[in-house]
Design a protein around this motif. Sequence first.
Motif, PDB file in Angstrom:
ATOM      1  N   TYR A   2       0.830  -1.198   0.000  1.00 58.31           N
ATOM      2  CA  TYR A   2       0.000   0.000   0.000  1.00 58.31           C
ATOM      3  C   TYR A   2       0.872   1.257   0.000  1.00 58.31           C
ATOM      4  O   TYR A   2       0.570   2.213  -0.709  1.00 58.31           O
ATOM      5  CB  TYR A   2      -0.939  -0.022   1.204  1.00 58.31           C
ATOM      6  CG  TYR A   2      -1.881   1.148   1.253  1.00 58.31           C
ATOM      7  CD1 TYR A   2      -2.933   1.242   0.360  1.00 58.31           C
ATOM      8  CD2 TYR A   2      -1.715   2.164   2.187  1.00 58.31           C
ATOM      9  CE1 TYR A   2      -3.794   2.313   0.387  1.00 58.31           C
ATOM     10  CE2 TYR A   2      -2.565   3.236   2.231  1.00 58.31           C
ATOM     11  CZ  TYR A   2      -3.614   3.313   1.332  1.00 58.31           C
ATOM     12  OH  TYR A   2      -4.465   4.385   1.359  1.00 58.31           O
ATOM     13  N   SER A   3       1.947   1.249   0.761  1.00 61.55           N
ATOM     14  CA  SER A   3       2.844   2.410   0.820  1.00 61.55           C
ATOM     15  C   SER A   3       3.478   2.686  -0.538  1.00 61.55           C
ATOM     16  O   SER A   3       3.640   3.851  -0.935  1.00 61.55           O
ATOM     17  CB  SER A   3       3.940   2.180   1.858  1.00 61.55           C
ATOM     18  OG  SER A   3       3.380   2.027   3.121  1.00 61.55           O
ATOM     19  N   ILE A   6       0.810   4.295  -2.775  1.00 60.30           N
ATOM     20  CA  ILE A   6       0.644   5.699  -2.380  1.00 60.30           C
ATOM     21  C   ILE A   6       1.811   6.536  -2.903  1.00 60.30           C
ATOM     22  O   ILE A   6       1.618   7.645  -3.405  1.00 60.30           O
ATOM     23  CB  ILE A   6       0.541   5.825  -0.840  1.00 60.30           C
ATOM     24  CG1 ILE A   6      -0.778   5.257  -0.350  1.00 60.30           C
ATOM     25  CG2 ILE A   6       0.713   7.253  -0.372  1.00 60.30           C
ATOM     26  CD1 ILE A   6      -1.974   6.127  -0.663  1.00 60.30           C
ATOM     27  N   HIS A   9       1.383   7.107  -6.563  1.00 65.73           N
ATOM     28  CA  HIS A   9       0.247   8.004  -6.777  1.00 65.73           C
ATOM     29  C   HIS A   9       0.650   9.454  -6.479  1.00 65.73           C
ATOM     30  O   HIS A   9       0.337  10.364  -7.258  1.00 65.73           O
ATOM     31  CB  HIS A   9      -0.917   7.559  -5.883  1.00 65.73           C
ATOM     32  CG  HIS A   9      -2.229   8.137  -6.269  1.00 65.73           C
ATOM     33  ND1 HIS A   9      -2.915   7.739  -7.387  1.00 65.73           N
ATOM     34  CD2 HIS A   9      -3.000   9.078  -5.672  1.00 65.73           C
ATOM     35  CE1 HIS A   9      -4.050   8.411  -7.471  1.00 65.73           C
ATOM     36  NE2 HIS A   9      -4.121   9.248  -6.442  1.00 65.73           N
ATOM     37  N   VAL A  10       1.343   9.654  -5.384  1.00 64.05           N
ATOM     38  CA  VAL A  10       1.737  11.013  -4.996  1.00 64.05           C
ATOM     39  C   VAL A  10       2.792  11.575  -5.942  1.00 64.05           C
ATOM     40  O   VAL A  10       2.711  12.742  -6.343  1.00 64.05           O
ATOM     41  CB  VAL A  10       2.230  11.028  -3.529  1.00 64.05           C
ATOM     42  CG1 VAL A  10       2.872  12.355  -3.170  1.00 64.05           C
ATOM     43  CG2 VAL A  10       1.067  10.740  -2.589  1.00 64.05           C
ATOM     44  N   SER A  61      -2.816   3.580 -10.251  1.00 68.24           N
ATOM     45  CA  SER A  61      -2.598   3.495  -8.804  1.00 68.24           C
ATOM     46  C   SER A  61      -3.862   3.887  -8.030  1.00 68.24           C
ATOM     47  O   SER A  61      -4.174   3.278  -6.998  1.00 68.24           O
ATOM     48  CB  SER A  61      -1.418   4.372  -8.384  1.00 68.24           C
ATOM     49  OG  SER A  61      -1.655   5.731  -8.672  1.00 68.24           O
ATOM     50  N   MET A  65      -5.907   1.452  -5.538  1.00 68.60           N
ATOM     51  CA  MET A  65      -6.243   1.797  -4.150  1.00 68.60           C
ATOM     52  C   MET A  65      -7.742   1.672  -3.884  1.00 68.60           C
ATOM     53  O   MET A  65      -8.151   1.201  -2.827  1.00 68.60           O
ATOM     54  CB  MET A  65      -5.765   3.214  -3.820  1.00 68.60           C
ATOM     55  CG  MET A  65      -4.274   3.307  -3.627  1.00 68.60           C
ATOM     56  SD  MET A  65      -3.717   4.897  -3.015  1.00 68.60           S
ATOM     57  CE  MET A  65      -4.161   6.011  -4.328  1.00 68.60           C
ATOM     58  N   SER A  70      -9.655   0.296  -0.361  1.00 68.59           N
ATOM     59  CA  SER A  70     -10.576   1.363   0.005  1.00 68.59           C
ATOM     60  C   SER A  70     -11.710   0.878   0.892  1.00 68.59           C
ATOM     61  O   SER A  70     -12.036  -0.289   0.957  1.00 68.59           O
ATOM     62  CB  SER A  70     -11.157   1.991  -1.257  1.00 68.59           C
ATOM     63  OG  SER A  70     -11.992   3.055  -0.917  1.00 68.59           O
TER      64      SER A  70
END
Length: 144
Positions: A2-3, A6, A9-10, A61, A65, A70
């Motif tokens: 998950y990290s 993220i 995505h960021v 991504s 998520m 989610s």
Amino acid sequence: MYSFIIFLHVISALFLGCFLAFPLAINTLFSRTSNELITSLKTILAFTRAGHYALVLIMVSGGWMVIGYSSYPSLFWVTLSTLILILIGGLIGMVNKNIKQIIFANDSKKALLENMVKLKWYGWITFLSILIAVFVMTNRSLFS
């Protein structure tokens, strides 16, 4: 895992956020000579291509998520988010097309003058679309 998602995505969102400076960068093209103008336009063209890759990575991504991690976002939020990202991709594609027309024109300065209004409009609409996307993405609870 998950990290990592993220992180991707960021990073993609930050790269797409660089398009917030696009309307201001367009205004500097008038002060360039013909060789500088072509070089600047080719740089912007490469940037728009990379922007499309960033959008694809954001969609993948983000979808990953939503599906995998989610707490069941609303259908309205997912649809709105997807439509805004598709709009941003389309606007970047239109900018890409106009810049190619300017680069391959016989007289680049004249072609720039002819396409400048369109480029400014596309730039500002992309700017607003990115701001709306950030608002929608960060305020998911408002759209449930």
